[in-house]
Design a protein around this motif. Structure first.
Motif, PDB file in Angstrom:
ATOM      1  N   TRP A  61       0.822  -1.219   0.000  1.00 31.93           N
ATOM      2  CA  TRP A  61       0.000   0.000   0.000  1.00 31.93           C
ATOM      3  C   TRP A  61       0.852   1.263   0.000  1.00 31.93           C
ATOM      4  N   GLN A  62       2.091   1.132  -0.521  1.00 34.72           N
ATOM      5  CA  GLN A  62       3.008   2.286  -0.489  1.00 34.72           C
ATOM      6  C   GLN A  62       2.472   3.490  -1.246  1.00 34.72           C
ATOM      7  N   SER A  63       1.787   3.230  -2.367  1.00 39.96           N
ATOM      8  CA  SER A  63       1.321   4.391  -3.147  1.00 39.96           C
ATOM      9  C   SER A  63       0.280   5.183  -2.354  1.00 39.96           C
ATOM     10  N   LEU A  64      -0.429   4.512  -1.475  1.00 35.14           N
ATOM     11  CA  LEU A  64      -1.463   5.182  -0.682  1.00 35.14           C
ATOM     12  C   LEU A  64      -0.887   5.826   0.578  1.00 35.14           C
ATOM     13  N   PHE A  65       0.020   5.093   1.256  1.00 38.08           N
ATOM     14  CA  PHE A  65       0.489   5.518   2.581  1.00 38.08           C
ATOM     15  C   PHE A  65       1.989   5.779   2.659  1.00 38.08           C
ATOM     16  N   GLY A  66       2.721   5.595   1.542  1.00 36.46           N
ATOM     17  CA  GLY A  66       4.156   5.829   1.571  1.00 36.46           C
ATOM     18  C   GLY A  66       4.859   4.977   2.607  1.00 36.46           C
ATOM     19  N   ARG A  67       5.829   5.607   3.325  1.00 38.23           N
ATOM     20  CA  ARG A  67       6.635   4.858   4.296  1.00 38.23           C
ATOM     21  C   ARG A  67       5.818   4.416   5.517  1.00 38.23           C
ATOM     22  N   THR A  68       4.609   4.958   5.675  1.00 36.54           N
ATOM     23  CA  THR A  68       3.824   4.617   6.877  1.00 36.54           C
ATOM     24  C   THR A  68       2.902   3.415   6.658  1.00 36.54           C
ATOM     25  N   CYS A  69       3.062   2.704   5.540  1.00 35.98           N
ATOM     26  CA  CYS A  69       2.069   1.674   5.200  1.00 35.98           C
ATOM     27  C   CYS A  69       2.027   0.516   6.195  1.00 35.98           C
ATOM     28  N   ARG A  70       3.076   0.311   6.987  1.00 31.94           N
ATOM     29  CA  ARG A  70       3.026  -0.792   7.961  1.00 31.94           C
ATOM     30  C   ARG A  70       1.980  -0.535   9.052  1.00 31.94           C
ATOM     31  N   GLY A  71       1.510   0.709   9.140  1.00 34.84           N
ATOM     32  CA  GLY A  71       0.491   1.036  10.143  1.00 34.84           C
ATOM     33  C   GLY A  71      -0.888   0.455   9.846  1.00 34.84           C
ATOM     34  N   VAL A  72      -1.104   0.005   8.609  1.00 35.29           N
ATOM     35  CA  VAL A  72      -2.431  -0.494   8.229  1.00 35.29           C
ATOM     36  C   VAL A  72      -2.874  -1.654   9.121  1.00 35.29           C
ATOM     37  N   VAL A  73      -1.914  -2.490   9.518  1.00 35.90           N
ATOM     38  CA  VAL A  73      -2.243  -3.665  10.339  1.00 35.90           C
ATOM     39  C   VAL A  73      -2.961  -3.229  11.631  1.00 35.90           C
ATOM     40  N   ALA A  74      -2.536  -2.107  12.174  1.00 32.71           N
ATOM     41  CA  ALA A  74      -3.169  -1.626  13.413  1.00 32.71           C
ATOM     42  C   ALA A  74      -4.655  -1.370  13.185  1.00 32.71           C
ATOM     43  N   TYR A  75      -5.007  -0.816  12.011  1.00 35.68           N
ATOM     44  CA  TYR A  75      -6.426  -0.563  11.724  1.00 35.68           C
ATOM     45  C   TYR A  75      -7.186  -1.851  11.482  1.00 35.68           C
ATOM     46  N   ALA A  76      -6.518  -2.823  10.827  1.00 40.00           N
ATOM     47  CA  ALA A  76      -7.166  -4.120  10.606  1.00 40.00           C
ATOM     48  C   ALA A  76      -7.490  -4.754  11.960  1.00 40.00           C
ATOM     49  N   ASN A  77      -6.538  -4.689  12.893  1.00 40.76           N
ATOM     50  CA  ASN A  77      -6.764  -5.246  14.232  1.00 40.76           C
ATOM     51  C   ASN A  77      -7.863  -4.487  14.974  1.00 40.76           C
ATOM     52  N   ASN A  78      -7.796  -3.148  14.950  1.00 40.40           N
ATOM     53  CA  ASN A  78      -8.823  -2.345  15.636  1.00 40.40           C
ATOM     54  C   ASN A  78     -10.204  -2.698  15.127  1.00 40.40           C
ATOM     55  N   SER A  79     -10.309  -2.762  13.799  1.00 39.30           N
ATOM     56  CA  SER A  79     -11.594  -2.985  13.175  1.00 39.30           C
ATOM     57  C   SER A  79     -12.174  -4.318  13.656  1.00 39.30           C
ATOM     58  N   LEU A  80     -11.329  -5.332  13.712  1.00 39.56           N
ATOM     59  CA  LEU A  80     -11.777  -6.656  14.152  1.00 39.56           C
ATOM     60  C   LEU A  80     -12.095  -6.679  15.648  1.00 39.56           C
ATOM     61  N   PHE A  81     -11.173  -6.188  16.456  1.00 39.29           N
ATOM     62  CA  PHE A  81     -11.322  -6.327  17.910  1.00 39.29           C
ATOM     63  C   PHE A  81     -12.371  -5.379  18.496  1.00 39.29           C
ATOM     64  N   ASN A  82     -12.554  -4.203  17.872  1.00 43.88           N
ATOM     65  CA  ASN A  82     -13.616  -3.315  18.359  1.00 43.88           C
ATOM     66  C   ASN A  82     -14.972  -3.989  18.225  1.00 43.88           C
ATOM     67  N   ARG A  83     -15.185  -4.634  17.064  1.00 46.39           N
ATOM     68  CA  ARG A  83     -16.473  -5.290  16.839  1.00 46.39           C
ATOM     69  C   ARG A  83     -16.596  -6.554  17.690  1.00 46.39           C
ATOM     70  N   ALA A  84     -15.537  -7.333  17.741  1.00 48.68           N
ATOM     71  CA  ALA A  84     -15.592  -8.567  18.548  1.00 48.68           C
ATOM     72  C   ALA A  84     -15.862  -8.212  20.010  1.00 48.68           C
ATOM     73  N   GLY A  85     -15.193  -7.167  20.493  1.00 52.59           N
ATOM     74  CA  GLY A  85     -15.348  -6.751  21.890  1.00 52.59           C
ATOM     75  C   GLY A  85     -16.758  -6.266  22.191  1.00 52.59           C
ATOM     76  N   ALA A  86     -17.432  -5.757  21.158  1.00 58.18           N
ATOM     77  CA  ALA A  86     -18.783  -5.233  21.360  1.00 58.18           C
ATOM     78  C   ALA A  86     -19.743  -6.345  21.783  1.00 58.18           C
ATOM     79  N   LEU A  87     -19.416  -7.599  21.481  1.00 57.95           N
ATOM     80  CA  LEU A  87     -20.319  -8.700  21.838  1.00 57.95           C
ATOM     81  C   LEU A  87     -20.294  -9.016  23.336  1.00 57.95           C
ATOM     82  N   ASP A  88     -19.232  -8.602  24.016  1.00 55.96           N
ATOM     83  CA  ASP A  88     -19.092  -8.872  25.460  1.00 55.96           C
ATOM     84  C   ASP A  88     -20.318  -8.429  26.237  1.00 55.96           C
ATOM     85  N   ASP A  89     -20.739  -7.210  25.927  1.00 57.51           N
ATOM     86  CA  ASP A  89     -21.778  -6.552  26.691  1.00 57.51           C
ATOM     87  C   ASP A  89     -23.119  -7.274  26.551  1.00 57.51           C
ATOM     88  N   ALA A  90     -23.400  -7.777  25.343  1.00 60.17           N
ATOM     89  CA  ALA A  90     -24.740  -8.314  25.070  1.00 60.17           C
ATOM     90  C   ALA A  90     -24.879  -9.797  25.425  1.00 60.17           C
TER      91      ALA A  90
END
Lengths: 300, 248
Positions: free
Chosen positions: B22-51
């Motif tokens: 994803w260098q063309s999109l994010f340049g040298r910072t492209c390794r940060g994408v994994v953090a968003y992939a994890n957030n996206s998954l774990f935020n939603r998974a964590g939301a099930l705890d409450d219910a």
């Protein structure tokens, strides 16, 4: 460009110590440390009434009725309250969820909070939400859109809101603005205030090489209405993750001193969301902040 | 498409496939994408705890967390409010092979979700039953009841209400004791669950679908010719489940 909002900021104070800084107040919060209010602590807080100057919470946790909003109304009776939204995703290219804004508006009406804020972020592609605070591309198009969106929210709520800088793990090659300049221009054109998150600037300094002090220098003094601090965690490869899951680190306390020097002792909030410790631990951390703030006020 | 919309679509594609280039999109910072992939998954998974606390107790912490991640991976979020995420878990479990040996699990998830919605339902004023006195008895058949948004009626071929109650300090039922009709309601801020008799359930189902009183009664009488209408009405009044009564 969107027309300038037709309403006036709500909070105008008669005498302000640093009148050259804050001729018009952006919030009605006391210039002291506040604490992020999280649901697991709310009953203890109501029972023990700790000496915290103000609380802030996410409106999304109090949508609808029942026990949560009843408890928050009881908190509101005792303390100034700030509503800090996490769901508007104001910078999403697709139109925002009107129902979401209406729910925030009804809470604002019901609670009459001392401050309302949201984030400089987007959260949605098509019908799918990320439920995250995603960084904006800092382009002219994004800026124009955000000016419009912030204006729409302020018009609906009939009050000034604060917009917070977010932590980021990437930046777009399409950026043509620096983050802080973009935020300052948004404030200038929309009339919103800025919620300066010191920890987020620090995270971005470490992850992206942006200078946190320079970023603060780029923000006009008069528009910063509130400050946030929090703790982060460090990934194996050294990347900082803004989890709000640890105590505030010394580097961030020092950046906070810098912020107080530049912006004055504006209302400052300690946030904690994950690995939530006992309330007493958070109160102790707030007390550290109060002590530092008092020292700063005494010498400043 | 605007450049902003294009960039946000590209970001979405990057989060879906963070290991790609994803260098063309994010340049040298492209390794940060994994953090968003994890957030996206774990935020939603964590939301099930409450219910879903009972589902968690039934399958254990480790399994529940794996299950929540799998649900999050396959189920997008359609609301900016994470408290609204997780409503399809019952259907998901019905098709999830690793829990096929727990056939009552999908209905337990549906029961817990009904309780979750009840917990967050809007506050409304309860009907003042003294107003009923002004309606002549011969018109009672034409009454229509509007229920508060914090109540729900469910059916399961398994005794899910009894299992739910056992997880909240009640007696353990026998799993083969058969079907249950379940009444879920928020009362004084807390979610209550109750197994109700099939005749009362049939009557309530008609009323909740908007039938006038006279049309809701035959279904109950089919099940129980001695259906105690006045006791059922009294229970409805005591439960404070009604917001408004209209005369058709």
């Amino acid at each position: 460009m969107a027309k300038r909002a037709a309403w006036l900021p709500v909070f105008v104070v008669g005498s302000v110590e640093k009148s050259e800084m804050n001729a018009v107040r952006l919030t009605n919060l006391p210039s002291q440390m506040g604490l992020g209010l999280r649901l697991p602590h709310i009953r203890q807080i109501l029972a023990e009434k700790p000496a915290v100057a103000w609380f802030e919470t996410h409106p999304e946790n109090f949508f609808g009725g029942g026990a949560n909003i009843a408890a928050l109304e009881a908190v509101r009776v005792e303390w100034p309250l700030s509503l800090h939204g996490v769901g508007m995703g104001l910078g999403s290219a697709v139109a925002p969820d009107a129902g979401h804004l209406e729910q925030v508006a009804s809470l604002v009406e019901r609670l009459q909070p001392a401050a309302v804020s949201e984030h400089l972020c987007w959260n949605r592609v098509g019908a799918h939400y990320f439920n995250d605070l995603l960084p904006m591309p800092y382009t002219d198009e994004a800026l124009a859109l955000l000016v419009e969106r912030v204006d729409a929210v302020q018009s609906r709520l009939r009050r000034t809101i604060l917009i917070e800088n977010v932590s980021s793990y990437i930046e777009f090659t399409a950026d043509i603005w620096a983050e802080a300049d973009f935020l300052a221009e948004l404030a200038r054109r929309s009339g919103c205030g800025i919620l300066l998150d010191v920890n987020n600037f620090y995270v971005n300094q470490c992850n992206l090489g942006r200078d946190a002090r320079q970023a603060m220098d780029a923000l006009p003094v008069a528009v910063v209405g509130e400050i946030h601090i929090a703790g982060f965690e460090t990934r194996d490869d050294g990347m900082l993750l803004d989890t709000h899951g640890t105590p505030v680190c010394e580097a961030v306390w020092q950046l906070l001193d810098y912020a107080w020097q530049r912006f004055g002792p504006v209302p400052t909030l300690l946030e904690r969301d994950t690995h939530l410790p006992p309330l007493a631990d958070l109160l102790a951390e707030v007390a550290i902040g109060e002590e530092r703030m008092a020292r700063h006020v005494a010498t400043g | 498409m605007s450049q902003l919309a294009e960039l946000q679509r590209a970001f979405e594609a990057a989060v879906a496939d963070p290991e790609a280039d994803w260098q063309s999109l994010f340049g040298r910072t492209c390794r940060g994408v994994v953090a968003y992939a994890n957030n996206s998954l774990f935020n939603r998974a964590g939301a099930l705890d409450d219910a879903y606390p009972v589902i968690r107790q039934m399958v254990g912490d480790e399994f529940f967390e794996a299950l929540a991640r799998e649900y999050a991976r396959t189920t997008p979020s359609t609301s900016p409010d994470l408290n609204r995420y997780g409503g399809m878990l019952g259907d998901f479990l019905a098709g999830f092979a690793p829990v096929a040996h727990l056939p009552y699990l999908p209905d337990m998830a549906r029961l817990e979700w009904a309780g979750h919605l009840a917990y967050y339902a809007e506050d409304r004023l309860v009907y003042d039953w003294s107003r009923l006195a002004s309606i002549p008895p011969e018109q009672m058949a034409r009454l229509r009841f509007r229920f508060l948004p914090d109540c729900a009626l469910l059916y399961s071929p398994y005794p899910v209400a009894s299992i739910w109650l056992a997880h909240h300090g009640g007696e353990w039922p026998s799993l083969d004791q058969g079907a249950e009709w379940v009444w879920v309601q928020r009362q004084q801020g807390k979610v209550t669950v109750e197994a109700i008799t099939p005749d009362r359930a049939a009557w309530l189902r008609g009323l909740m679908a908007g039938m006038p009183l006279e049309l809701a009664i035959p279904a109950a009488l089919d099940i129980n010719p001695e259906f105690p209408l006045s006791a059922a009405l009294a229970a409805l009044m005591t439960a404070q489940a009604i917001e408004e009564i209209d005369l058709l």
